[in-house]
Scaffold this active site. Structure first.
Site, PDB file in Angstrom:
ATOM      1  N   ASN A 250       0.835  -1.219   0.000  1.00 57.04           N
ATOM      2  CA  ASN A 250       0.000   0.000   0.000  1.00 57.04           C
ATOM      3  C   ASN A 250       0.864   1.261   0.000  1.00 57.04           C
ATOM      4  O   ASN A 250       0.778   2.116   0.875  1.00 57.04           O
ATOM      5  CB  ASN A 250      -0.973   0.003   1.181  1.00 57.04           C
ATOM      6  CG  ASN A 250      -0.296  -0.078   2.537  1.00 57.04           C
ATOM      7  OD1 ASN A 250       0.841  -0.530   2.648  1.00 57.04           O
ATOM      8  ND2 ASN A 250      -0.986   0.352   3.573  1.00 57.04           N
TER       9      ASN A 250
ATOM     10  N   HIS B 168      -2.496 -10.187  11.420  1.00 54.27           N
ATOM     11  CA  HIS B 168      -2.800  -9.554  12.712  1.00 54.27           C
ATOM     12  C   HIS B 168      -4.124  -9.997  13.335  1.00 54.27           C
ATOM     13  O   HIS B 168      -5.021  -9.185  13.570  1.00 54.27           O
ATOM     14  CB  HIS B 168      -2.754  -8.031  12.594  1.00 54.27           C
ATOM     15  CG  HIS B 168      -3.404  -7.441  11.374  1.00 54.27           C
ATOM     16  ND1 HIS B 168      -4.683  -7.757  10.957  1.00 54.27           N
ATOM     17  CD2 HIS B 168      -2.960  -6.520  10.490  1.00 54.27           C
ATOM     18  CE1 HIS B 168      -4.991  -7.081   9.885  1.00 54.27           C
ATOM     19  NE2 HIS B 168      -3.955  -6.315   9.573  1.00 54.27           N
TER      20      HIS B 168
ATOM     21  N   ASP C 255       3.509  -5.706  11.937  1.00 49.66           N
ATOM     22  CA  ASP C 255       2.627  -4.724  11.277  1.00 49.66           C
ATOM     23  C   ASP C 255       3.174  -3.315  11.528  1.00 49.66           C
ATOM     24  O   ASP C 255       2.425  -2.390  11.858  1.00 49.66           O
ATOM     25  CB  ASP C 255       1.186  -4.843  11.766  1.00 49.66           C
ATOM     26  CG  ASP C 255       0.204  -4.038  10.906  1.00 49.66           C
ATOM     27  OD1 ASP C 255       0.628  -3.522   9.851  1.00 49.66           O
ATOM     28  OD2 ASP C 255      -0.972  -3.908  11.305  1.00 49.66           O
TER      29      ASP C 255
END
Length: 424
Positions: free
Chosen positions: A94, A231, A304
């Site tokens: 992203n 996650h 993350d």
């Protein structure tokens, strides 16, 4: 160039090797692992009193480059990684532009060659992360991706996700899924529960995560693709994964240190540095996640790592950006919460943070076998230190662990035979 690591306590679950050994590194690789090695004319690293382990591998990192370099760059992210004991990291797609074509993949890989750790990347499941049209997976695989994900977003179109899994199965790559039904997300602030009620927020219910995990497990069962759930954060989600594994479905999952060490109750003191997606959940969820780590339902620990600027985070809980940095604290949090508090073995922790990530994503590393790349850390599990986010190598400082006292740290990080971080 030769380097000799002397008298360290080897912890290598990949080959069930534990004990005091010497390791000889020649060029980029491990050439010998023996009880006693004598050789002249090489650099010596005295490792007595330290654990010597395969370098950690993080399968879930946001490096922000290209396009968001004010938050992080490949260079600064790699510096943060080696400071935290990570020798390989996998960046998420992203970015701006999205990693959905060969050109951007090559940009990241080429930039990564100059970084302090090994840089790998995933490609996006859908073009521009829009959830509508599949990215050109064959092109991306040839360019060097290790998996596909739309992390940060869920592919809400079930047909697209089904076809993506079919293609991923054929290409033998994992599909990493951010599981969150956007139609069940209200104000994207914190967990929907007692704390959101107290703060007069709508919140994000556990159901939003669980319903997509259920859907994606069904798709993985049908397609036989490797589904990797990112996650994971709720007790019920974990139970679904546990049952899927019992049925032989090819599903794996990860948990972050913040999700097994913090709860929604700490939002008041943490503010927006306690805001992430998925949100911090309840103490019952945290205890379930820890149980899942110990019983093997949770395969790996991943950070993350999500750097954001101060401006992005210094907003109210609804408007602030989701995510925290984690590369420089993940090992310390894991050692404190799992090893020191709950008596997990070092071997099991290294397996969760190195050996298994290497296997799941087919990344070189996760081992100290002769002939493998010399990606190695020296670990002092008793070292006490205070987290100071102002001193992070990461460009961003958005950590809920600032001023937290931790116990255990990587004190030397060696990547492809070169010392990239050392504080002994």
């Amino acid at each position: 160039m030769k380097t000799l690591i002397k008298d360290g306590w080897i912890v290598d679950p990949s080959q069930n090797l534990f004990g005091i050994y010497d390791i000889l590194i020649e060029d980029e690789k491990i050439s010998k692992v023996e009880k006693h090695i004598e050789i002249d004319g090489c650099k010596v690293v005295e490792a007595s009193g330290y654990y010597v382990c395969p370098g950690l591998i993080d399968a879930h990192v946001h490096l922000r480059e290209p396009g968001q370099e004010y938050k992080e760059t490949i260079k600064t992210g790699a510096m943060a990684a080696v400071a935290g004991g990570f020798t390989s990291i996998v960046c998420m797609p992203n970015t701006t532009p999205v990693i959905d074509n060969e050109e951007v993949v090559q940009y990241v890989i080429n930039k990564g060659k100059k970084a302090k750790c090994n840089i790998y990347t995933m490609g996006s499941i859908t073009k521009s992360l829009e959830g509508l049209e599949k990215s050109p997976y064959m092109e991306l695989v040839k360019a060097g991706i290790v998996g596909i994900t739309d992390d940060g977003k869920t592919v809400m179109n079930t047909r697209v996700m089904y076809e993506a899994m079919m293609d991923a199965k054929a290409l033998e790559i994992p599909v990493s899924a951010h599981c969150e039904d956007i139609n069940l997300v209200y104000d994207r602030s914190i967990n929907k529960g007692k704390m959101s009620e107290e703060l007069n927020l709508e919140g994000v219910p556990a159901l939003a995560e669980e319903v997509i995990i259920w859907r994606d497990i069904v798709l993985a069962d049908i397609t036989e693709a490797h589904l990797h759930i990112q996650h994971i954060s709720t007790k019920k989600a974990l139970e679904m994964v546990r049952e899927a594994k019992k049925k032989g479905i090819n599903v794996t999952c990860e948990v972050t240190p913040h999700h097994f060490s913090l709860t929604e109750d700490e939002i008041k003191s943490l503010g927006s540095n306690g805001k992430m997606s998925p949100p911090l959940r309840t103490i019952e969820d945290v205890e379930a996640l820890i149980e899942g780590i110990f019983d093997g339902t949770i395969d790996i620990i991943a950070t993350d790592h999500a750097p954001h600027s101060t401006e992005d985070k210094e907003k109210n809980l609804v408007d602030a950006a989701n995510g925290i940095v984690g590369l420089e604290t993940a090992l310390g949090i894991s050692l404190l919460e799992l090893v020191h508090k709950r008596k997990m073995s070092i071997e099991k922790l290294i397996d969760k943070m190195s050996c298994t990530p290497a296997k799941l994503f087919k990344i070189p590393g996760g081992t100290l076998k002769e002939g493998s790349f010399a990606d190695i850390i020296l670990l002092d599990i008793e070292k006490e230190w205070i987290v100071d986010s102002n001193k992070f190598y990461s460009k961003s400082k958005n950590s809920p662990f600032h001023n937290r006292k931790l116990r255990g740290k990587a004190v030397t990080t060696i990547v492809r035979g070169e010392i990239q971080f050392c504080e002994i």
